[in-house]
Structure formats: structure tokens, C-alpha cells
Design a protein around this motif. Structure first.
Motif, PDB file in Angstrom:
ATOM      1  N   LEU A 186      10.955  17.382  -3.732  1.00  0.00           N
ATOM      2  CA  LEU A 186      10.133  18.534  -4.097  1.00  0.00           C
ATOM      3  C   LEU A 186      10.883  19.442  -5.066  1.00  0.00           C
ATOM      4  O   LEU A 186      10.283  19.981  -6.017  1.00  0.00           O
ATOM      5  N   LEU A 187      12.153  19.622  -4.848  1.00  0.00           N
ATOM      6  CA  LEU A 187      12.949  20.470  -5.737  1.00  0.00           C
ATOM      7  C   LEU A 187      12.962  19.925  -7.159  1.00  0.00           C
ATOM      8  O   LEU A 187      12.919  20.681  -8.132  1.00  0.00           O
ATOM      9  N   PHE A 188      13.012  18.588  -7.300  1.00  0.00           N
ATOM     10  CA  PHE A 188      12.965  17.991  -8.638  1.00  0.00           C
ATOM     11  C   PHE A 188      11.566  18.089  -9.239  1.00  0.00           C
ATOM     12  O   PHE A 188      11.414  18.264 -10.450  1.00  0.00           O
ATOM     13  N   GLU A 189      10.558  17.962  -8.399  1.00  0.00           N
ATOM     14  CA  GLU A 189       9.190  18.084  -8.898  1.00  0.00           C
ATOM     15  C   GLU A 189       8.890  19.502  -9.370  1.00  0.00           C
ATOM     16  O   GLU A 189       8.039  19.698 -10.243  1.00  0.00           O
ATOM     17  N   CYS A 190       9.557  20.463  -8.795  1.00  0.00           N
ATOM     18  CA  CYS A 190       9.383  21.862  -9.206  1.00  0.00           C
ATOM     19  C   CYS A 190      10.476  22.263 -10.198  1.00  0.00           C
ATOM     20  O   CYS A 190      11.091  23.335 -10.082  1.00  0.00           O
ATOM     21  N   ALA A 191      10.722  21.406 -11.157  1.00  0.00           N
ATOM     22  CA  ALA A 191      11.804  21.648 -12.120  1.00  0.00           C
ATOM     23  C   ALA A 191      11.592  22.933 -12.902  1.00  0.00           C
ATOM     24  O   ALA A 191      12.547  23.619 -13.274  1.00  0.00           O
ATOM     25  N   GLU A 192      10.333  23.296 -13.152  1.00  0.00           N
ATOM     26  CA  GLU A 192      10.065  24.509 -13.910  1.00  0.00           C
ATOM     27  C   GLU A 192      10.536  25.761 -13.174  1.00  0.00           C
ATOM     28  O   GLU A 192      10.869  26.766 -13.803  1.00  0.00           O
ATOM     29  N   LYS A 195       5.878   6.313 -11.428  1.00  0.00           N
ATOM     30  CA  LYS A 195       5.639   6.246  -9.985  1.00  0.00           C
ATOM     31  C   LYS A 195       6.248   7.437  -9.248  1.00  0.00           C
ATOM     32  O   LYS A 195       6.074   7.569  -8.034  1.00  0.00           O
ATOM     33  N   ARG A 196       6.945   8.292  -9.956  1.00  0.00           N
ATOM     34  CA  ARG A 196       7.686   9.376  -9.307  1.00  0.00           C
ATOM     35  C   ARG A 196       7.460  10.678 -10.066  1.00  0.00           C
ATOM     36  O   ARG A 196       7.859  10.811 -11.224  1.00  0.00           O
ATOM     37  N   LYS A 197       6.837  11.626  -9.420  1.00  0.00           N
ATOM     38  CA  LYS A 197       6.530  12.889 -10.072  1.00  0.00           C
ATOM     39  C   LYS A 197       7.799  13.669 -10.411  1.00  0.00           C
ATOM     40  O   LYS A 197       7.864  14.340 -11.442  1.00  0.00           O
ATOM     41  N   GLY A 198       8.799  13.573  -9.535  1.00  0.00           N
ATOM     42  CA  GLY A 198      10.055  14.273  -9.807  1.00  0.00           C
ATOM     43  C   GLY A 198      10.711  13.781 -11.077  1.00  0.00           C
ATOM     44  O   GLY A 198      11.322  14.560 -11.817  1.00  0.00           O
ATOM     45  N   SER A 199      10.590  12.484 -11.352  1.00  0.00           N
ATOM     46  CA  SER A 199      11.135  11.922 -12.582  1.00  0.00           C
ATOM     47  C   SER A 199      10.398  12.470 -13.800  1.00  0.00           C
ATOM     48  O   SER A 199      11.014  12.845 -14.804  1.00  0.00           O
ATOM     49  N   TYR A 200       9.072  12.522 -13.701  1.00  0.00           N
ATOM     50  CA  TYR A 200       8.279  13.044 -14.818  1.00  0.00           C
ATOM     51  C   TYR A 200       8.568  14.522 -15.062  1.00  0.00           C
ATOM     52  O   TYR A 200       8.748  14.946 -16.211  1.00  0.00           O
ATOM     53  N   GLU A 201       8.613  15.323 -14.012  1.00  0.00           N
ATOM     54  CA  GLU A 201       8.834  16.760 -14.170  1.00  0.00           C
ATOM     55  C   GLU A 201      10.218  17.053 -14.737  1.00  0.00           C
ATOM     56  O   GLU A 201      10.386  17.981 -15.540  1.00  0.00           O
ATOM     57  N   THR A 202      11.212  16.276 -14.322  1.00  0.00           N
ATOM     58  CA  THR A 202      12.556  16.460 -14.873  1.00  0.00           C
ATOM     59  C   THR A 202      12.578  16.142 -16.356  1.00  0.00           C
ATOM     60  O   THR A 202      13.173  16.868 -17.164  1.00  0.00           O
ATOM     61  N   MET A 203      11.927  15.025 -16.726  1.00  0.00           N
ATOM     62  CA  MET A 203      11.829  14.661 -18.148  1.00  0.00           C
ATOM     63  C   MET A 203      11.110  15.746 -18.933  1.00  0.00           C
ATOM     64  O   MET A 203      11.546  16.158 -20.022  1.00  0.00           O
ATOM     65  N   LYS A 204      10.007  16.235 -18.394  1.00  0.00           N
ATOM     66  CA  LYS A 204       9.207  17.248 -19.074  1.00  0.00           C
ATOM     67  C   LYS A 204      10.006  18.530 -19.291  1.00  0.00           C
ATOM     68  O   LYS A 204       9.983  19.118 -20.384  1.00  0.00           O
ATOM     69  N   ASN A 205      10.703  18.973 -18.254  1.00  0.00           N
ATOM     70  CA  ASN A 205      11.500  20.189 -18.362  1.00  0.00           C
ATOM     71  C   ASN A 205      12.624  20.026 -19.377  1.00  0.00           C
ATOM     72  O   ASN A 205      12.906  20.935 -20.174  1.00  0.00           O
ATOM     73  N   ASP A 212       9.735  31.948  -2.470  1.00  0.00           N
ATOM     74  CA  ASP A 212       8.320  32.322  -2.560  1.00  0.00           C
ATOM     75  C   ASP A 212       7.528  31.294  -3.358  1.00  0.00           C
ATOM     76  O   ASP A 212       6.354  31.033  -3.056  1.00  0.00           O
ATOM     77  N   SER A 213       8.162  30.701  -4.359  1.00  0.00           N
ATOM     78  CA  SER A 213       7.482  29.705  -5.181  1.00  0.00           C
ATOM     79  C   SER A 213       7.306  28.382  -4.449  1.00  0.00           C
ATOM     80  O   SER A 213       6.393  27.613  -4.758  1.00  0.00           O
ATOM     81  N   LEU A 214       8.157  28.125  -3.453  1.00  0.00           N
ATOM     82  CA  LEU A 214       8.129  26.834  -2.772  1.00  0.00           C
ATOM     83  C   LEU A 214       7.388  26.854  -1.435  1.00  0.00           C
ATOM     84  O   LEU A 214       7.001  25.792  -0.938  1.00  0.00           O
ATOM     85  N   GLN A 215       7.192  28.008  -0.859  1.00  0.00           N
ATOM     86  CA  GLN A 215       6.703  28.059   0.511  1.00  0.00           C
ATOM     87  C   GLN A 215       5.270  27.554   0.676  1.00  0.00           C
ATOM     88  O   GLN A 215       4.840  27.247   1.792  1.00  0.00           O
ATOM     89  N   SER A 216       4.520  27.455  -0.400  1.00  0.00           N
ATOM     90  CA  SER A 216       3.149  26.946  -0.288  1.00  0.00           C
ATOM     91  C   SER A 216       3.090  25.429  -0.174  1.00  0.00           C
ATOM     92  O   SER A 216       2.031  24.876   0.115  1.00  0.00           O
ATOM     93  N   TYR A 217       4.206  24.731  -0.393  1.00  0.00           N
ATOM     94  CA  TYR A 217       4.233  23.264  -0.330  1.00  0.00           C
ATOM     95  C   TYR A 217       4.454  22.802   1.104  1.00  0.00           C
ATOM     96  O   TYR A 217       5.339  23.332   1.803  1.00  0.00           O
ATOM     97  N   PRO A 218       3.701  21.797   1.567  1.00  0.00           N
ATOM     98  CA  PRO A 218       3.893  21.282   2.935  1.00  0.00           C
ATOM     99  C   PRO A 218       5.297  20.756   3.184  1.00  0.00           C
ATOM    100  O   PRO A 218       5.810  20.856   4.302  1.00  0.00           O
ATOM    101  N   ARG A 219       5.921  20.190   2.159  1.00  0.00           N
ATOM    102  CA  ARG A 219       7.275  19.655   2.346  1.00  0.00           C
ATOM    103  C   ARG A 219       8.289  20.765   2.569  1.00  0.00           C
ATOM    104  O   ARG A 219       9.361  20.533   3.138  1.00  0.00           O
TER     105      ARG A 219
END
Length: 632
Positions: free
Chosen positions: A65-71, A425-435, A91-98
């Protein structure tokens, strides 16, 4: 029953959460048969085992989740963290179930968050969450194992040693010079001749006429010979060579004195009607003439009867020997070497980034480069290798810096372009690349989605999202297939794009005018502190421009009535010279600056008054104590 109880725990994810005590969940299962049939110790053993599994999974999910929230962590790689920053992240992370899944392990969750922030600010393979599967370690091992060549191939050495422009003059008669030039060119590839593993860019100039004519000059503005091959096949053609040399290089009055030490190579072309006696006589005369020349060599025709059958006049070994003699000549350095031997290779630096923890293998990523025959590893480096390719018919040495995203942050700004891999297949990989791409969108970028043809459809969402993002930042995009490892030229078009981007940047830098610092010649501010302004009156008079409308009392030095006017008028006059020197600055800006200075003065005055009052109070208190002591 143990198996049933384990399944019961697995199906009760809302009641059985990571970190929850056994005593807190028993009330939910008292009516279940599997719970009743087992002893307390058996239930606890199964529950503890289940807790270990779900706890580890929850922690891994939170890390992802931390990698997916790279922004969320975009600006924290350089900032000094504070408690407020940490609260904002939570505060930015608390809405996520994980994030909520570790509710009962909030200490562990906090530690993981702190560890992630520390990794962002100080990334190393040792602190990478992937451990031994960190891409930096895997890339290093793969390069050391599969890329054994640590020096450039012989034809790819540096320009100073292995890729030089070689100008050769060919002198002959009756078509011999043109024929020899054609034979040499037939042994070249795009004008490049390989000798002893060395690549040379040959420039040939054939002369067959009167050398006293300007069109047959040995040296021109565009051509300075590094050596001369004189070819002949009989007495008549040799006499032409002899007379041409005597009127030029052997003539003390020859204009181009820098050609006196030009290497001369005599090459005997096979003539069908030449007898052995005539051949020997010509050879002796050539050797006699060589004594008058600085550097010469006689290259005879090899005893190869097959050449007569084919009608050839020159042998391949003759050409190799002649060019080798020019290269190994002991002549002094050619004064035009810097012009004629300039480097023809372009250079590029490309960053190649891979996300740690992605399923695709390093071999699949690096194979298009490592399998290239023109690829070699840079010595004493773990992640840098080079590929030599053609860009617009010019050779280019492309330096590839392959690493993880966290390691690439240190060198990305030094690159001309970036190749960014991610897993659809991995959102964390995409978000890291995007950031990462967003931070370096001023560079030429190629985004690569790593997947085979079948899984590209299955994970179409992130594949399409990656393509849309590439279009948004004007980057290239491609999807790897099952044969990606064999596509050694897959990135050649991208190298061409990077080269164009690099040339455009260099042209814009060259054509841009230097910025002028308008503050460079700015006079110093007057010292605030003299309440009457007398200290800076001299500078005011020097820098101010007096108009006829101004009163004499405004500018006469030493008159007290100058300081009796309204405060605002006095402040305006005090800073008038600054306004004149900086017309782009408004009057209100300078008045505001003055007010700030006066505020500082007021603060200093109040602090001094307080300090004085405090000292007086202390003195009185001490005096009172002493008086009481004496009276006692």
C-alpha cells in the motif's frame, strides 16, 4: 476438527484480525462444533499459527500500500520529517482497508511507516523491503555472470585509439589509382576498413594526372593525407610516379613542406607483360628512391598464380600491408589530426529502472542488451554497461545504467533518457513508475509494460493506464512479448529520439543569452538606526536626481529643517535613489521594507527596556535580601 477450526478462522476475517488476542475471539465461536471438540491448548496452537499467517500477510499488504500511494511520499525524499508530516501521511492512509487491518498492531504499523520513510530518504539494497530480491543485487549478479566482456570490442574502442579518420592519397597512371581505390572501397563497409581488429574510416583521393595542376594537388583544404600509396605495373607507370614525387615531396622548393615526411608506400601492381628483369630493375630504383624519402616501404605482389587467372592486379595482402605501413609509420604527428581524426561516435547515457519485487526476471529485462554482440560492461562498476549502435548512420556509444527505482534517484538527472519498466499486474509497480516519471518528465522517457501476450489482456487495466499516462507526459510506450529477450534492436528508435532531444537541448543552451542579474549593481541599503537620517544624507545627495520642482530644503545637506517634514515624505526621500536605480520596484515595496526595519528597531528597543527593568528588579531584590540579613 483441527482442519475445520482452521477453516472457521479463515472464514471469520472480520472477527479474527491480525494482533487480536485469543481471549477476545472465543466468544464468537463457542457454539461451533470444531471449537467445542478441541482442547484449549489445541485451539490456541491453531489460532497462533493462523495469527502468524494473517499478520505477515497484513504487513506485506501494508508495505505494498505504501508503494501504491507513492504520490503521498513525493516530497519526503528531501524534506526533514516532523510530527506534523507523519500525522498528515497517516490521515492520507487511514481510509484504506489495508491500513485498518493492522488496527491491533498499530505499533508495528507505525514502525513500518517510519521504516518506509527512512528508506525513501536513504535507499540502499540493505534496507530494501525485497531483501535479497532487491533489483540492484539481481542486476549486479546477472551482469557479472552473463556479460563477461569488460572492454569494448576491438572495432568499438574509443575514438582516440580505435575509430580514426584516415586520409590516404593514391597516386598512379593509366587507371591504376582509380582501380586500387575501387578495390580498397570494396573491402570497406560504409567507408570503414577493419585492420587487426581496428576500425578506420577511410577517405581516399586518387590522382592520375599532372600533380602540378591544382586539381591534382596532394593536399587541399578538405583533404590532408596521412600517407600516400604509389602504384605502378611497369616502367612507364613507374616513371610517372618518380617524376611526380621529384616535383613535389622531393623538391626543396615544394610549397607544402609539411608533406616532406609523408609516408610513401610503393605498391607493385601485377602487369601481364612485365618480365622478371624489368620487375627487379623497377624494384631496385624504388628502393634507391626510398633513401631520399622520410618513410617508405615497398609492397611487392605475392606469388599467387590464382590472381593471374582472375585478372586481378592487386592482392588483399598488399592492401593490408600498405595501410598497416601508413599506420605504423614513425612520422611526427600530423598537424591536422585533430580535424581529420575527430571522434565520429555520439554518446548517450540512458537510465534503466526496474521495480523491486516485480515478478518478471532480470534476464527478461536485460536480454535485449546483454545478448547484443556489441555490448560490453564498464569495468569496476556493478550496474553500468554499454551498447554500440547506429543512429542516423552514425555510430553511438550508449551507456546503460540499470538499477532499481530507488537507486536511480541518485543518477537520473545525469541521464539523457530513461527506460522505465513496470508490471501491469502490480499497482505498486505502476505507481512507483508514474511518480518517478513525473519527477523527470523533462527527459526523453520510454515506458515498458512487462508481460506476455496472454497476460496483457488479463491485466488490461494497468496496461491501458500506463499507455494513457505515457501519452500525457509525451513519452514512448511499449509492451514486452514472449520474444522480447531476442529483440536486440528493440530500443534503437528510442535511442534516436533521445539523440534528437539531446541535440535540441544543446542547441537551445548554445543559442540562449545569459541572464542578467538586475540586482548585481544594486547599491547597498542604508543602515537603519539613525533616527534623524543624518548618517545616509551624503549618499542621498549623490544618488538623487533633483528636479526644478523640488524645494531646496529637500536636498541641502546639514540643514535641520530637512528633517522637520512629515515622516512619510522623509522616508520617501531617503529611499528615492533606490527607486531611481530600480524603476521596476514600486514605492510601496520600499516603504514596506522600511517599516520592517523600523519594526526590528522597535523590537530591539522593547527587549532592551525589558532587560533593563528585569535587571533593576533583580538588583532591588538582592538589596532587600541583604538588608533583611543585616537586620537579623
Amino acid at each position: 476438527m483441527q482442519s475445520d477450526f482452521r477453516k472457521l478462522l479463515q472464514a471469520s476475517s472480520h472477527e479474527v484480525m491480525p494482533g487480536k488476542r485469543y481471549e477476545d475471539i472465543t466468544k464468537h465461536f463457542k457454539e461451533e462444533e470444531s471449537f467445542q471438540e478441541l482442547t484449549v491448548d489445541e485451539r490456541k496452537e491453531i489460532y497462533n499459527s493462523h495469527q502468524e499467517e494473517i499478520t505477515q500477510k497484513a504487513k506485506n499488504d501494508f508495505k505494498e500500500l505504501l508503494f501504491e500511494c507513492a504520490e503521498v511520499f513525493t516530497n519526503f525524499d528531501k524534506l526533514k520529517l516532523s510530527h506534523e508530516h507523519l500525522l498528515a501521511i497517516q490521515d492520507s492512509l487511514q481510509s484504506y482497508p489495508r491500513y485498518g487491518a493492522l488496527e491491533f498492531l498499530w505499533n508495528d504499523r507505525h514502525a513500518l511507516l517510519i521504516k518506509h520513510l527512512a528508506f525513501i530518504q536513504h535507499p540502499t539494497p540493505e534496507t530494501c523491503i525485497s531483501g535479497m530480491h532487491c533489483m540492484d543485487l539481481l542486476i549486479k549478479a546477472h551482469i557479472n555472470k552473463h556479460l563477461l566482456r569488460t572492454t569494448a570490442p576491438s572495432l568499438l574502442q574509443t575514438c582516440e585509439d580505435e575509430f580514426k579518420k584516415l586520409n590516404i592519397l593514391i597516386l598512379g597512371q593509366d587507371g591504376l589509382a582509380e582501380e586500387l581505390s575501387a578495390v580498397i572501397e570494396s573491402q570497406c563497409c560504409d567507408g570503414e576498413y577493419t585492420l587487426d581488429g581496428t576500425l578506420h574510416n577511410l577517405q581516399l583521393r586518387a590522382i592520375e594526372g599532372d600533380v602540378s595542376q591544382s586539381q591534382n594537388a596532394f593536399k587541399t583544404e578538405e583533404f590532408t593525407p596521412a600517407g600516400c600509396i604509389c602504384t605502378f605495373s611497369g616502367r612507364e607507370s613507374f616513371e610517372y610516379i618518380k617524376s611526380s614525387l621529384e616535383s613535389t615531396i622531393l623538391n626543396p622548393e615544394y610549397d607544402n613542406k609539411d608533406l616532406y615526411k609523408l609516408p610513401i608506400i610503393f605498391v607493385f601492381a601485377r602487369g601481364v607483360l612485365v618480365e622478371d628483369d624489368e620487375h627487379n630493375e623497377i624494384k631496385e630504383e624504388a628502393q634507391t628512391m626510398s633513401k631520399r624519402l622520410s618513410s617508405t616501404e615497398f609492397v611487392d605482389m605475392p606469388r599467387d598464380e590464382s590472381m593471374l587467372m582472375r585478372g586481378n592486379k592487386f592482392h588483399e595482402k598488399q592492401i593490408q600491408q600498405a595501410i598497416h605501413a601508413i599506420l605504423t609509420s614513425t612520422q611526427p604527428p600530423n598537424p591536422h589530426d585533430e580535424i581529420n581524426g575527430h571522434c565520429l561516435m555520439e554518446t548517450l547515457t540512458i537510465g534503466l529502472c526496474v521495480m523491486c519485487g516485480d515478478e518478471h526476471t532480470v534476464e527478461n529485462i536485460l536480454s535485449p542488451f546483454v545478448k547484443n554482440d556489441l555490448c560490453y560492461r564498464t569495468p569496476q562498476t556493478d550496474y553500468i554497461f554499454n551498447v554500440v549502435t547506429y543512429i542516423d548512420d552514425k555510430k553511438a556509444n550508449v551507456e546503460i545504467r540499470a538499477s532499481s527505482y530507488h537507486a536511480a534517484a541518485k543518477y537520473a538527472a545525469q541521464c539523457n533518457g530513461l527506460i522505465l519498466f513496470y508490471s501491469p499486474k502490480r499497482k505498486g509497480s505502476y505507481e512507483t513508475m508514474k511518480n518517478f516519471a513525473s519527477k523527470h518528465d523533462d527527459l526523453a522517457i520510454k515506458i515498458v509494460a512487462v508481460c506476455d501476450g496472454e497476460k496483457a489482456v488479463q491485466h488490461f487495466e494497468l496496461t491501458r493506464t500506463g499507455e494513457d499516462f505515457a501519452s500525457k507526459i509525451d513519452a514512448g510506450f511499449m509492451i514486452t512479448g514472449t520474444d522480447f529477450g531476442a529483440q536486440t534492436e528493440a530500443f534503437t528508435p528510442f535511442f534516436h529520439e533521445v539523440m534528437m532531444h539531446k541535440n535540441d537541448s544543446e542547441d537551445s543552451d548554445t543559442g540562449s543569452e545569459p541572464e542578467i542579474d538586475i540586482m548585481q549593481n544594486r547599491p547597498p541599503l542604508p543602515t537603519p538606526g539613525d533616527s534623524d537620517g543624518r548618517k545616509n544624507l551624503g549618499s542621498i545627495e549623490e544618488n538623487s536626481t533633483v528636479t526644478p520642482q523640488e524645494s531646496d530644503s529637500d536636498v541641502i545637506e546639514g540643514k535641520d529643517d530637512v528633517f522637520e517634514k512629515d515622516d512619510e515624505e522623509k522616508k520617501t526621500r531617503k529611499f528615492k535613489f533606490l527607486l531611481d536605480r530600480e524603476p521596476n520596484k514600486s514605492h510601496s515595496d520600499f516603504m514596506e521594507r522600511l517599516r520592517k526595519w523600523e519594526g526590528i528597531q522597535t523590537g530591539v528597543f522593547l527587549f532592551s527596556f525589558w532587560l533593563f527593568s528585569f535587571s533593576v528588579g533583580i538588583f532591588r531584590y538582592i538589596n532587600l535580601c541583604l538588608s533583611s540579613l543585616c537586620s537579623y
